[in-house]
Write a protein that holds these residues in place. Structure first.
Motif, PDB file in Angstrom:
ATOM      1  N   CYS A 195     -22.578   5.645 -50.407  1.00  0.00           N
ATOM      2  CA  CYS A 195     -21.509   6.396 -49.742  1.00  0.00           C
ATOM      3  C   CYS A 195     -20.181   6.209 -50.475  1.00  0.00           C
ATOM      4  O   CYS A 195     -19.429   7.164 -50.664  1.00  0.00           O
ATOM      5  CB  CYS A 195     -21.366   5.940 -48.299  1.00  0.00           C
ATOM      6  SG  CYS A 195     -22.906   5.986 -47.363  1.00  0.00           S
ATOM      7  N   CYS A 252     -21.352  13.525 -44.903  1.00  0.00           N
ATOM      8  CA  CYS A 252     -22.253  12.714 -44.067  1.00  0.00           C
ATOM      9  C   CYS A 252     -23.097  13.586 -43.142  1.00  0.00           C
ATOM     10  O   CYS A 252     -23.994  13.082 -42.461  1.00  0.00           O
ATOM     11  CB  CYS A 252     -21.444  11.730 -43.233  1.00  0.00           C
ATOM     12  SG  CYS A 252     -20.280  10.744 -44.200  1.00  0.00           S
ATOM     13  N   VAL A 297     -29.778   8.078 -47.456  1.00  0.00           N
ATOM     14  CA  VAL A 297     -28.647   7.178 -47.723  1.00  0.00           C
ATOM     15  C   VAL A 297     -29.293   5.816 -47.979  1.00  0.00           C
ATOM     16  O   VAL A 297     -29.570   5.049 -47.056  1.00  0.00           O
ATOM     17  CB  VAL A 297     -27.668   7.099 -46.543  1.00  0.00           C
ATOM     18  CG1 VAL A 297     -26.519   6.140 -46.880  1.00  0.00           C
ATOM     19  CG2 VAL A 297     -27.113   8.493 -46.221  1.00  0.00           C
TER      20      VAL A 297
END
Ligand code: SF4
Length: 111
Positions: A86, A16, A22
């Motif tokens: 994710c 991250c 994203v």
């Protein structure tokens, strides 16, 4: 991922911290906004930008490139509703850059 190999995420947040899009799937802005208790328009204005493909929304980054929802302890502020992108790393998809920063993959946990 090869059959019989399990991946154990260490929840270190290293993936991250890597700058990059994203992308949000169509329903994800609403889901994250609801989770945060925000109107979806407020959420979109505060936490998203146009992705590089000029089509999708992406989460914005902190000044050093880490995801806006990565917390200082390495946890994800929106973990229960985090984007499919994710959830998919590294079992559904991988990139060389993210693979290189993942301690669990480097240690042989699903690499
Ligand atoms: S939404 Fe959560 S899991 Fe996804 S990049 Fe941001 S901090 Fe990481």
């Amino acid at each position: 991922m090869p059959q019989g190999v399990s991946f154990q995420c260490r929840r270190c947040g290293a993936c991250c911290r890597v700058p990059g899009d994203v992308a949000l799937a169509p329903d994800e802005a609403q889901a994250i906004a609801d989770f945060l208790g925000l109107d979806v328009y407020v959420f979109t204005a505060r936490y998203t930008a146009l992705a590089q493909n000029r089509r999708d929304l992406t989460l914005v980054e902190q000044s050093d490139g880490r995801c806006v929802f990565l917390q200082p302890d390495g946890s994800c502020r929106v973990q229960p509703v985090k984007p499919v992108q994710c959830k998919g790393f590294p079992t559904v998809w991988r990139s060389p850059r993210l693979t290189s920063v993942c301690a669990a993959l480097r240690a042989g946990g699903g690499g």
